[in-house]
Design an enzyme around this catalytic site. Structure first.
Site, mmCIF file in Angstrom:
data_model
loop_
_atom_site.group_PDB
_atom_site.id
_atom_site.type_symbol
_atom_site.label_atom_id
_atom_site.label_comp_id
_atom_site.label_asym_id
_atom_site.label_seq_id
_atom_site.Cartn_x
_atom_site.Cartn_y
_atom_site.Cartn_z
ATOM 1 C CE1 TYR A 475 52.057 41.822 -7.322
ATOM 2 C CE2 TYR A 475 49.677 42.113 -7.404
ATOM 3 C CZ TYR A 475 50.814 41.784 -6.704
ATOM 4 O OH TYR A 475 50.721 41.409 -5.386
ATOM 5 C CB SER A 555 55.169 39.947 -4.953
ATOM 6 O OG SER A 555 54.497 39.471 -3.821
ATOM 7 C CG ASP A 638 60.581 38.357 0.943
ATOM 8 O OD1 ASP A 638 59.720 38.737 1.769
ATOM 9 O OD2 ASP A 638 60.366 38.311 -0.281
ATOM 10 C CG HIS A 673 57.899 41.094 -0.528
ATOM 11 N ND1 HIS A 673 58.138 39.865 -1.125
ATOM 12 C CD2 HIS A 673 56.754 41.557 -1.088
ATOM 13 C CE1 HIS A 673 57.177 39.600 -1.992
ATOM 14 N NE2 HIS A 673 56.328 40.609 -1.990
#
Length: 702
Positions: A475, A555, A638, A673
């Site tokens: 991430y 993301s 989203d 999302h």
């Protein structure tokens, strides 16, 4: 018209797959001059909302037809779906909350699309269904989101999330009868929900109603705090706090433990850099008091005793500390618990104790201290893993927390803060043995010499004399820490003989503010370097082999995967970027994108623009370079990272000459999302992704 491409790269020794034919995507001649650079944006039309522009809807349908046809040929798809379904099929509980004599908690019997909210009369009482969202939508995509009982347990404040959107509809339920009150609040997003202590109403934050057709793409501005009195319409709600001169601010409110104050936290973005404004409750017309106004540090309210407030803060402590402040003397701090080697990530009051949550090398630790910070006891956790919860009130003597790890599903514990005794509140019955899997932590060296931790999960007894197909997950942003957590879908990959690696990249919060700062703005390249170094380490150590490594992230992690694929396409066999931020020059123009400038910078500022352009996935696809197999995933609804990011990136990737491996996009319907996604859609998407990864890393799935 379709653009043909084979599904094999030169030199691939696997049997040839059928040729793919990508949909022909129209290209416009849009060029934006920015700071002396002509920036082409041929696929800008794909930014339009699929619900508004039929041309975009047709493109989505055409892409899904190609992707579905290809995924249908993958031999591991059904096997993954079966195993994931088996691993998901266990009773799951959420953290209980006590209100009056009642206990509220969620439960899923295993494969229900959405978890159900139950209430008990007393700790040992029989659970009664209070809210079952599974009947709200035929596709299971309407979810129960946030919920808060009133202090006396008479009413429940809850929000509804439809199709994965960030927008919430807020309602109130009478707990005894199970009936909804007529109260309904709309245009709520990114809001705290908190009751007045007398139960007469609640505080919430919302945006102005958007213009017709713009609800899912227009910028979110002018966030304001309101008070709603039960039994009144929304247009009668009292405005408490607004910042019209600073429309970019987000404002969230919490009621103090004693009910005498309302504390409003203001923020300009995603960074934990806040203002604090204090209101007296029950005294209409009293002027607010600004406690902190510099937007420089994290301030999290923990408790108060009269005018002395306790906060968790990183002011003067990058790994955070516990302090108190007398509101009559704002800015004068008294340290209660100083900064330590572990990162202090949470603090909550339960009775006359404060429970502190720490991260030590990305693993959870917890302890109890007295209200003055004096150490009382450590809380013994089960293993290497993640603990969460520890909520409560100043009148409570008990708290609940959840503990999980990569191979251990969530168990809920009850902690008596007076005796220090812990007991199990809810423990799942499993269809597998956690002891069949091993979890270990490694440290590797990144490009600039920084030591970075990484977790490895594999099946016990796996032959480690030769490399295994591996998924590397990351991430690296927004101060988010990658801590050990259970995922049935990822465990299915491990159960089938794959290795799972999770890298704790810079940009996260594992080691506090300095770790975050080292992976954002002009330091963002460090995140990509850390991820590449993780892949190189896995190969060098023989954990995986060349051609056996897939990468995954969602993301900001989707940005990560796409960026490193551009920078090192030779290193990876497959890439799985999900709901990623792909156009770094226009991200701040849609919905919540403007908040992200804390991590990414401002495309309108030259220095930031040049930094963003250097790694923006959409703008840096390397024509003429052989790319790994890529499966982009997103959702048509989203409204956090609008799907136009993924649409544009996939179109550009398919247009470029990047080798013969498939470059596909899977677009889910009525999903956002990630939050609120029903169980069957989670399993279907994960089975597709991991079957795709297995095909290109050589994992034999049976």
């Amino acid at each position: 018209m379709m653009t043909p491409v084979t599904a094999e790269a030169a030199g691939d020794m696997a049997a040839p797959a059928p040729a793919l034919a990508y949909p022909d995507t129209a290209r416009d001649n849009i060029v934006d001059p920015q700071f002396g650079v002509d920036v082409a944006d041929p696929y800008r039309w794909l930014e339009d909302d699929v619900r508004v522009n039929p041309k975009v809807a047709a493109w989505v349908a055409a892409q899904n037809r190609v992707t579905d046809a290809y995924l249908g040929t993958l031999p591991g798809r059904d096997a993954f779906a079966r195993r994931m379904t088996e691993l998901y099929n266990y009773e799951r509980f959420g953290l209980p909350r006590r209100a009056g004599t009642r206990y509220f908690y969620t439960r899923n019997d295993g494969l229900q699309p959405q978890s159900v909210l139950y209430v008990r009369e007393g700790l040992k009482g029989e659970g009664r269904v209070l809210i079952d969202p599974n009947g709200w939508a035929k596709d299971g995509a309407t979810a129960l989101a946030e919920w808060v009982p009133s202090d006396d347990g008479r009413h429940l404040l809850y929000s509804v999330q439809d199709g994965g959107t960030d927008w919430r509809i807020v309602r109130v339920k009478d707990v005894a009868t199970g009936q909804d009150l007529p109260d309904e609040i709309r245009w709520v997003k990114f809001s705290a929900l908190d009751w007045a202590k007398d139960g007469s109403g609640f505080y919430y934050s919302r945006f102005p109603a958007p213009k017709a057709g713009e609800a899912f793409q227009s910028l979110n501005e002018n966030h304001a705090v309101y008070f709603h009195s039960l039994g009144t319409p929304q247009d009668a709600d009292r405005l408490i706090h607004a910042t019209p001169g600073q429309p970019e601010l987000s404002n969230r409110a919490v009621v103090s433990d004693d009910g005498k104050y309302l504390l409003v936290t203001g923020s300009t973005g995603t960074d934990e850099r806040y203002s604090l404004t204090l209101y007296r409750t029950g005294k209409a017309g009293t002027k607010p008091k600004l406690l902190v106004g510099d937007y420089e540090n994290n301030w999290e309210y923990v408790t108060n005793s009269g005018t002395r407030f306790t906060f968790l803060t990183n002011k003067g402590a990058p790994r955070q500390r516990l302090v108190s402040m007398d509101i009559r003397q704002p800015g004068v701090l008294t340290e209660l618990v100083g900064e330590e080697e572990g990162t202090l990530v949470g603090a909550s009051r339960v009775g006359d104790r404060i429970i502190l949550s720490y991260l030590g090398d990305a693993k959870s630790e917890a302890r109890m201290v007295a209200l003055d910070g004096r150490r009382v006891a450590n809380i013994n956790l089960a293993d290497i893993g993640s603990a969460s919860g520890f909520g409560g009130k100043s009148t409570d003597a008990e708290t609940f927390y959840a503990f999980s790890s990569y191979a251990r599903p969530t168990t809920i514990y009850r902690l008596d803060t007076v005796t220090g005794q812990t007991e199990i509140f809810a423990e799942p019955k499993l269809t597998f043995k956690p002891a069949d899997f091993t979890v270990e932590q490694r440290f590797y060296t990144s490009k600039d010499g920084t030591e970075v931790p990484m977790f490895l999960v594999m099946k016990k007894g796996l032959d480690r004399t030769k490399g295994s197909p591996t998924i590397l997950y990351g991430y690296g942003g927004f101060n988010v820490s990658m801590t050990p957590a259970f995922s049935p879908t990822r465990l299915a990959w491990v159960d089938k003989g794959g290795v799972l690696a999770i890298a704790n990249l810079r940009g996260g919060g594992e080691y506090g503010k300095a770790w975050h700062d080292a992976g954002r703005l002009d330091k963002k390249q460090n995140v990509f370097d850390d991820f590449v170094a993780a892949g190189e380490y896995l190969i060098a150590e023989g954990i995986t082999g060349k051609g056996q490594l897939a990468i995954e992230g969602g993301s900001n992690g989707g940005l990560l995967v796409a960026a490193v694929t551009n920078q090192r396409p030779d290193l990876f066999a497959a890439a799985l970027p999900a709901v990623g931020v792909m156009d770094m020059l226009r991200f701040d123009r849609f919905t919540a994108g403007r908040y992200w400038t804390d991590d990414y910078g401002f495309p309108s500022k030259e220095a930031d623009f040049r930094n963003l352009l250097a790694y923006s996935p959409y703008h840096n696809i390397r024509d003429g370079k052989a790319y790994p197999a890529v499966l982009v995933t997103t959702a048509d609804t989203d409204d956090r990272v609008v799907p136009g990011h993924s649409f544009k990136y996939a179109a550009a990737l398919q247009h470029a000459r990047t080798g013969g491996k498939p470059h596909l996009i899977r677009i889910e319907t009525r999903a956002g999302h990630g939050s609120g996604k029903p169980t069957d859609k989670i399993i279907a998407e994960a089975a597709d992704k991991y079957a795709f990864a297995a095909r290109w890393t050589g994992l034999d799935v049976k």
